[in-house]
Scaffold this active site. Sequence first.
Site, PDB file in Angstrom:
ATOM      1  N   PRO A  44       2.542   2.648  12.483  1.00  0.00           N
ATOM      2  CA  PRO A  44       3.191   3.912  12.867  1.00  0.00           C
ATOM      3  C   PRO A  44       2.855   4.325  14.303  1.00  0.00           C
ATOM      4  CG  PRO A  44       2.212   4.082  10.689  1.00  0.00           C
ATOM      5  CD  PRO A  44       1.731   2.786  11.282  1.00  0.00           C
ATOM      6  N   GLY A  74       3.219   1.289  -2.905  1.00  0.00           N
ATOM      7  CA  GLY A  74       2.342   1.412  -4.082  1.00  0.00           C
ATOM      8  C   GLY A  74       1.891   2.845  -4.284  1.00  0.00           C
ATOM      9  N   ARG A 123     -10.904  -0.710  10.602  1.00  0.00           N
ATOM     10  CA  ARG A 123     -10.273   0.527  11.076  1.00  0.00           C
ATOM     11  C   ARG A 123     -10.644   0.751  12.536  1.00  0.00           C
ATOM     12  NH1 ARG A 123      -8.422   2.832   6.165  1.00  0.00           N
ATOM     13  NH2 ARG A 123      -7.122   4.028   7.553  1.00  0.00           N
ATOM     14  N   VAL A 124      -9.824   1.569  13.214  1.00  0.00           N
ATOM     15  CA  VAL A 124     -10.044   1.705  14.650  1.00  0.00           C
ATOM     16  C   VAL A 124     -11.400   2.340  14.977  1.00  0.00           C
ATOM     17  CG1 VAL A 124      -8.735   3.876  14.912  1.00  0.00           C
ATOM     18  CG2 VAL A 124      -8.967   2.308  16.835  1.00  0.00           C
ATOM     19  N   VAL A 125     -11.792   3.399  14.242  1.00  0.00           N
ATOM     20  CA  VAL A 125     -13.060   4.064  14.582  1.00  0.00           C
ATOM     21  C   VAL A 125     -14.233   3.128  14.320  1.00  0.00           C
ATOM     22  CG1 VAL A 125     -14.612   5.960  14.004  1.00  0.00           C
ATOM     23  CG2 VAL A 125     -12.160   6.403  14.231  1.00  0.00           C
ATOM     24  N   SER A 126     -14.255   2.489  13.155  1.00  0.00           N
ATOM     25  CA  SER A 126     -15.386   1.599  12.846  1.00  0.00           C
ATOM     26  C   SER A 126     -15.379   0.393  13.778  1.00  0.00           C
ATOM     27  CB  SER A 126     -15.357   1.174  11.376  1.00  0.00           C
ATOM     28  OG  SER A 126     -14.077   0.743  10.997  1.00  0.00           O
ATOM     29  N   ARG A 128       1.134  10.004  14.162  1.00  0.00           N
ATOM     30  CA  ARG A 128       0.765  10.557  12.852  1.00  0.00           C
ATOM     31  C   ARG A 128      -0.085  11.805  13.059  1.00  0.00           C
ATOM     32  NH1 ARG A 128      -2.250   6.502   9.471  1.00  0.00           N
ATOM     33  NH2 ARG A 128      -0.250   5.576   8.928  1.00  0.00           N
ATOM     34  N   TYR A 150       0.828  -1.211   0.000  1.00  0.00           N
ATOM     35  CA  TYR A 150       0.000   0.000   0.000  1.00  0.00           C
ATOM     36  C   TYR A 150       0.862   1.261   0.000  1.00  0.00           C
ATOM     37  CZ  TYR A 150      -3.768   3.205   1.258  1.00  0.00           C
ATOM     38  OH  TYR A 150      -4.675   4.235   1.270  1.00  0.00           O
ATOM     39  N   ASP A 151       1.798   1.358   0.976  1.00  0.00           N
ATOM     40  CA  ASP A 151       2.510   2.648   1.065  1.00  0.00           C
ATOM     41  C   ASP A 151       3.540   2.815  -0.045  1.00  0.00           C
ATOM     42  OD1 ASP A 151       4.491   1.081   2.400  1.00  0.00           O
ATOM     43  OD2 ASP A 151       3.835   1.775   4.363  1.00  0.00           O
TER      44      ASP A 151
HETATM   45  N1  UDP Z   1      -6.223  -0.121  16.131  1.00  0.00           N
HETATM   46  C1  UDP Z   1      -6.661  -0.528  17.384  1.00  0.00           C
HETATM   47  N2  UDP Z   1      -7.794  -1.303  17.456  1.00  0.00           N
HETATM   48  C2  UDP Z   1      -8.514  -1.655  16.363  1.00  0.00           C
HETATM   49  C3  UDP Z   1      -8.057  -1.225  15.071  1.00  0.00           C
HETATM   50  C4  UDP Z   1      -6.913  -0.458  15.006  1.00  0.00           C
HETATM   51  O1  UDP Z   1      -6.043  -0.222  18.418  1.00  0.00           O
HETATM   52  O2  UDP Z   1      -9.537  -2.357  16.509  1.00  0.00           O
HETATM   53  C5  UDP Z   1      -5.029   0.754  16.054  1.00  0.00           C
HETATM   54  C6  UDP Z   1      -4.039   0.414  14.964  1.00  0.00           C
HETATM   55  O3  UDP Z   1      -3.072  -0.526  15.415  1.00  0.00           O
HETATM   56  C7  UDP Z   1      -3.431   1.775  14.667  1.00  0.00           C
HETATM   57  C8  UDP Z   1      -4.572   2.745  14.922  1.00  0.00           C
HETATM   58  O4  UDP Z   1      -5.512   2.051  15.734  1.00  0.00           O
HETATM   59  O5  UDP Z   1      -2.385   2.065  15.579  1.00  0.00           O
HETATM   60  C9  UDP Z   1      -5.253   3.192  13.640  1.00  0.00           C
HETATM   61  O6  UDP Z   1      -5.557   2.036  12.891  1.00  0.00           O
HETATM   62  P1  UDP Z   1      -6.389   2.088  11.538  1.00  0.00           P
HETATM   63  O7  UDP Z   1      -6.396   0.698  10.986  1.00  0.00           O
HETATM   64  O8  UDP Z   1      -7.702   2.740  11.772  1.00  0.00           O
HETATM   65  O9  UDP Z   1      -5.571   3.061  10.598  1.00  0.00           O
HETATM   66  P2  UDP Z   1      -4.018   3.162  10.184  1.00  0.00           P
HETATM   67  O10 UDP Z   1      -3.222   2.092  10.909  1.00  0.00           O
HETATM   68  O11 UDP Z   1      -4.012   2.977   8.724  1.00  0.00           O
HETATM   69  O12 UDP Z   1      -3.634   4.527  10.629  1.00  0.00           O
END
Ligand code: UDP
Length: 347
Positions: free
Chosen positions: A297, A171, A209-212, A300, A168-169
């Site tokens: 990461p 790419g 994703r973390v929010v969802s 961010r 992904y990154d």
């Molecule tokens: N994360 C978490 N719990 C979850 C999903 C993600 O703690 O159920 C963490 C994940 O390891 C990352 C951050 O939340 O440090 C954001 O993750 P996300 O997948 O939303 O986005 P990205 O890693 O692409 O920034």
Amino acid sequence: MTHPTRITSLTRHPEGGRKLNVVAGGAGFIGSHLCRALLDRGEGVLCLDNLQTSRPSNLSALTGDAAFTFLRYDITQPLPAPVLAEAPRITRVWNLACAASPPLYQKDPEHTMLTNVVGTNNLLHLAEAAGARFLLTSTSEVYGDPEVHPQPEDYRGNVSSTGPRACYDEGKRAAEALTFDYGRAGRVRVRVARIFNTYGPNMDPRDGRVVSNLICQALRGEALTIYGDGAQTRSFCYVADLVAGLMALMDADIDGMAPVNLGNSAEITVRELLDQIVALTGTQAGVEHRPMPVDDPRRRRPDLRRAADLLGWAPRVSLAEGLAETWAWFAAELQGEIRAAPAQAAE
Ligand code: UDP
């Protein structure tokens, strides 16, 4: 590769005289909001999407509009004739087509890489043939695990070309290079947006994703999953703000030969995000700790000065407001599936 193209013919055509936008990835989370916003300002939209990670209901909210056309198409494949036939009318090409959630883009890394490289090249060809402006949605992932904080656009990044996020990154980095090559050669007028973490309605509950994840877990009465110790930070942008930024970038009368960060600079730890979601939803299901993903990461946050200077754009929606909207949307979306009702919904 596991995503063959299924070409249908273009059954409806946006009305003549309108600006025609090609939106690749238009059935996805951000893409569907962009399609809506373009239709709302009276423009035509030809949406290309392979439906790999999109929700069909995102599309059904758009298909009722006479100025909207959908074609199931995987951008790694040669452009189908019905799309090329529209070239004289196409004014703008938007590339939002790629799985963007780490678990989903890592499922088929070859396809993720080819979507970014071959797919971007196919869309650049289309923009060139049409004489259209082209916008690539790149990502904050081009900064990798950053050593510079917050991240300005001239920071070159700390990215692993060998790890599981590379498809992904790296790419997206290749897609940026290709886009600027077309721009430098005078073949296409280009724009590159680097999108930071974005959330809101139309996210796929299975996106990972973390929010969802946290909101859906709270709605279902499941424990909220934290990866690592939760001290890693992100800066979350509400989708309406992000789409306004993308449109401002496409519309701006600039030379476009520099990437522009789009996001929200309010940085919080994942643990703080979890606390906000617990307070919002009233969940009492507790927390489940899971291992930190590889190459995740630690910090961010976008430096948004270029976006402000060039576009006069800044995000407006606070995390509290945006989470409340997102919570309400997921609550409606998951209705019937919810096992444990939340104590209290957001006001
Ligand atoms: N994360 C978490 N719990 C979850 C999903 C993600 O703690 O159920 C963490 C994940 O390891 C990352 C951050 O939340 O440090 C954001 O993750 P996300 O997948 O939303 O986005 P990205 O890693 O692409 O920034």
